[in-house]
Design an enzyme around this catalytic site. Structure first.
Site, PDB file in Angstrom:
ATOM      1  N   HIS A   1       0.850  -1.211   0.000  1.00  0.00           N
ATOM      2  CA  HIS A   1       0.000   0.000   0.000  1.00  0.00           C
ATOM      3  C   HIS A   1       0.883   1.257   0.000  1.00  0.00           C
ATOM      4  CE1 HIS A   1      -3.920   2.022   1.481  1.00  0.00           C
ATOM      5  NE2 HIS A   1      -3.085   2.983   1.087  1.00  0.00           N
TER       6      HIS A   1
ATOM      7  N   HIS B   1       1.414   5.354  -1.949  1.00  0.00           N
ATOM      8  CA  HIS B   1       0.958   6.408  -2.867  1.00  0.00           C
ATOM      9  C   HIS B   1       2.161   7.029  -3.555  1.00  0.00           C
ATOM     10  CE1 HIS B   1      -3.148   6.295  -1.267  1.00  0.00           C
ATOM     11  NE2 HIS B   1      -2.527   5.919  -0.151  1.00  0.00           N
TER      12      HIS B   1
ATOM     13  N   ASP C   1       1.095   2.614   3.585  1.00  0.00           N
ATOM     14  CA  ASP C   1       0.243   3.759   3.275  1.00  0.00           C
ATOM     15  C   ASP C   1       1.078   5.045   3.263  1.00  0.00           C
ATOM     16  OD1 ASP C   1      -1.954   5.223   2.576  1.00  0.00           O
ATOM     17  OD2 ASP C   1      -2.849   5.245   4.561  1.00  0.00           O
TER      18      ASP C   1
ATOM     19  N   HIS D   1      -4.886  -0.609   5.815  1.00  0.00           N
ATOM     20  CA  HIS D   1      -4.524   0.189   6.993  1.00  0.00           C
ATOM     21  C   HIS D   1      -5.505  -0.007   8.153  1.00  0.00           C
ATOM     22  CE1 HIS D   1      -7.254   2.744   4.759  1.00  0.00           C
ATOM     23  NE2 HIS D   1      -6.326   3.215   3.960  1.00  0.00           N
TER      24      HIS D   1
ATOM     25  N   LYS E   1      -9.591  -1.206  -5.987  1.00  0.00           N
ATOM     26  CA  LYS E   1      -9.597  -0.491  -4.713  1.00  0.00           C
ATOM     27  C   LYS E   1     -10.911   0.247  -4.537  1.00  0.00           C
ATOM     28  CE  LYS E   1      -7.929   1.543  -0.974  1.00  0.00           C
ATOM     29  NZ  LYS E   1      -6.798   2.363  -0.645  1.00  0.00           N
TER      30      LYS E   1
ATOM     31  N   HIS F   1     -10.664   0.700   1.428  1.00  0.00           N
ATOM     32  CA  HIS F   1     -10.513   1.762   2.433  1.00  0.00           C
ATOM     33  C   HIS F   1     -11.769   1.685   3.289  1.00  0.00           C
ATOM     34  CE1 HIS F   1      -9.011   5.770   3.859  1.00  0.00           C
ATOM     35  NE2 HIS F   1     -10.199   5.690   4.401  1.00  0.00           N
TER      36      HIS F   1
HETATM   37  C1  NCD Z   1      -3.973   8.828   1.509  1.00  0.00           C
HETATM   38  C2  NCD Z   1      -3.491   9.844   0.459  1.00  0.00           C
HETATM   39  O1  NCD Z   1      -2.970  10.896   0.849  1.00  0.00           O
HETATM   40  O2  NCD Z   1      -3.615   9.565  -0.748  1.00  0.00           O
HETATM   41  N1  NCD Z   1      -4.148   9.508   2.749  1.00  0.00           N
HETATM   42  C3  NCD Z   1      -4.125   8.963   3.981  1.00  0.00           C
HETATM   43  O3  NCD Z   1      -4.362   9.694   4.944  1.00  0.00           O
HETATM   44  N2  NCD Z   1      -3.854   7.711   4.173  1.00  0.00           N
HETATM   45  C4  NCD Z   1      -5.198   8.140   1.052  1.00  0.00           C
HETATM   46  C5  NCD Z   1      -5.563   6.935   1.862  1.00  0.00           C
HETATM   47  O4  NCD Z   1      -4.969   5.872   1.752  1.00  0.00           O
HETATM   48  O5  NCD Z   1      -6.495   7.056   2.663  1.00  0.00           O
HETATM   49 ZN    ZN Z   2      -3.488   4.932   1.265  1.00  0.00          ZN
END
Ligand code: NCD
Ligand code: ZN
Length: 344
Positions: A14, A16, A247, A174, A99, A136
């Protein structure tokens, strides 16, 4: 005393990566220690088609610092997906799964699903193709307290998904609460990712009197001591249904300015595996790190376990405060703090 630990190379299920300059900066950090990462599809224009997925994968892999690094892309589910392209992409392994972001639950989720029952046909396709549903798991109705969103999602949505699609493999992303840990443990065909920050912070680290610490603000929001302990036990000991997913979610420091609408997300990839190692050491469970970081994930995703190894050395690692390159500046999670492990 252990000075080194050797583990099968980890994967991060996970992450970004964003886009543009941010993508090229942060990809270096995730490809530093991991062989594979799931690249979350909540880019500004979400990844919803096979063509976008192929393109995004290429872009990330081009920026990786290791040749064999692989980005795995799930489809961002919306209310109006092109079903034939979706099924084609699953069958060609272009999408690793899909997702589910409930609408407006987190950063860049305004394209997310409004009425989950309306996309049950998609869950059927995933189940039929033996592909994963990544969730999520937060319900963000205005009457629900921010700390209870995971529980309500489980009670009002996930229970029903679980009982309607018994063979559908689900990852509750998460996991942030004792309630979530318990749901994963007591249901079949479901696993959970656990972040370092949910095992290191409680709500006191985010909400201090009437102020919010923006760098500890993420979704799902970190919770109570009881939840933190339950997540630590799940990762470190109860260790077949939970695996590594940081995450890691970078935001430019200006977007963490409290005068702006506050963006949720914590950036941990510069010290991800090291933070996990420190937590496992605190729990006296270093021997279980590898199962969590490198075995349970590929098993659940039906992928090969990595062949290479990673060595972590016991040494003082002072995490830099920021990741900074040209016009990008991101606050690192645990920046300016010392931890005991460093990947070689
Ligand atoms: C994530 C993001 O910034 O893309 N933010 C977060 O607080 N975890 C998105 C997500 O996974 O919820
Ligand atoms: Zn995330």
């Amino acid at each position: 005393m252990t000075n080194h630990i050797k583990i099968i190379q980890p994967d991060d299920w996970h992450v970004h990566f964003r886009e543009g300059d941010m993508l090229s900066v942060v990809t270096k950090y995730s490809s530093r220690v991991n062989r594979r990462c799931i690249a979350m599809p909540n880019t500004l224009i979400p990844i919803t088609t096979s063509a976008e997925a192929l393109n995004y994968k290429k872009l990330i892999e081009m920026n990786a610092i290791k040749k064999n690094f692989e980005a795995l892309i799930p489809c961002y589910l919306t209310d109006n997906l092109n079903i034939s392209d979706f099924e084609y992409a699953l069958q060609k392994n272009i999408f690793i799964g899909a997702k589910l972001y409930p609408n407006n639950a987190t950063t860049n989720s305004h394209f997310g699903v409004n009425n989950i029952k309306n996309i049950y046909n998609i869950f059927e396709i995933l189940e039929k193709n033996n592909k994963i549903l990544l969730i999520h798991g937060e319900l963000n109705r205005s009457d629900i307290d921010i700390f209870d969103r995971e529980k309500y999602f489980i009670d009002e949505e996930l229970n029903h998904i679980r009982s309607s699609f018994k063979d559908l493999k689900i990852v509750l992303e998460h996991v942030s609460s004792d309630y979530g840990v318990d749901f994963v443990k007591t249901n079949s065909n479901i696993s959970g990712t656990i972040t370092p920050h949910h095992m290191l912070l409680t709500k006191k680290d985010v909400f201090e009197k009437d102020k919010i610490n923006p760098h500890h603000y993420c979704m799902p929001v970190v919770k109570n001591e009881k939840d933190l302990i339950s997540l630590r036990k799940a990762a470190c000991f109860d260790n077949t249904k939970f695996f590594l997913g940081t995450d890691s979610a970078p935001h430019h420091v200006n977007d963490k300015n409290q005068n702006n609408p506050l963006k949720a997300g914590i950036f941990s990839s510069p010290s991800s595996i090291e933070l996990y190692a420190s937590i496992f050491e605190e729990e006296n469970a270093l021997e279980n790190l590898e199962i969590f970081s490198s075995i349970n994930g590929p098993k659940f995703y039906n992928l090969e376990i990595n062949r290479d190894y990673l060595i972590l050395e016991k040494t003082n690692f002072n995490i830099p405060e920021y990741t900074q390159e040209e016009n990008i500046k991101i606050k690192n999670f645990y920046g300016n703090q010392n931890i005991n492990w460093k990947a070689l």
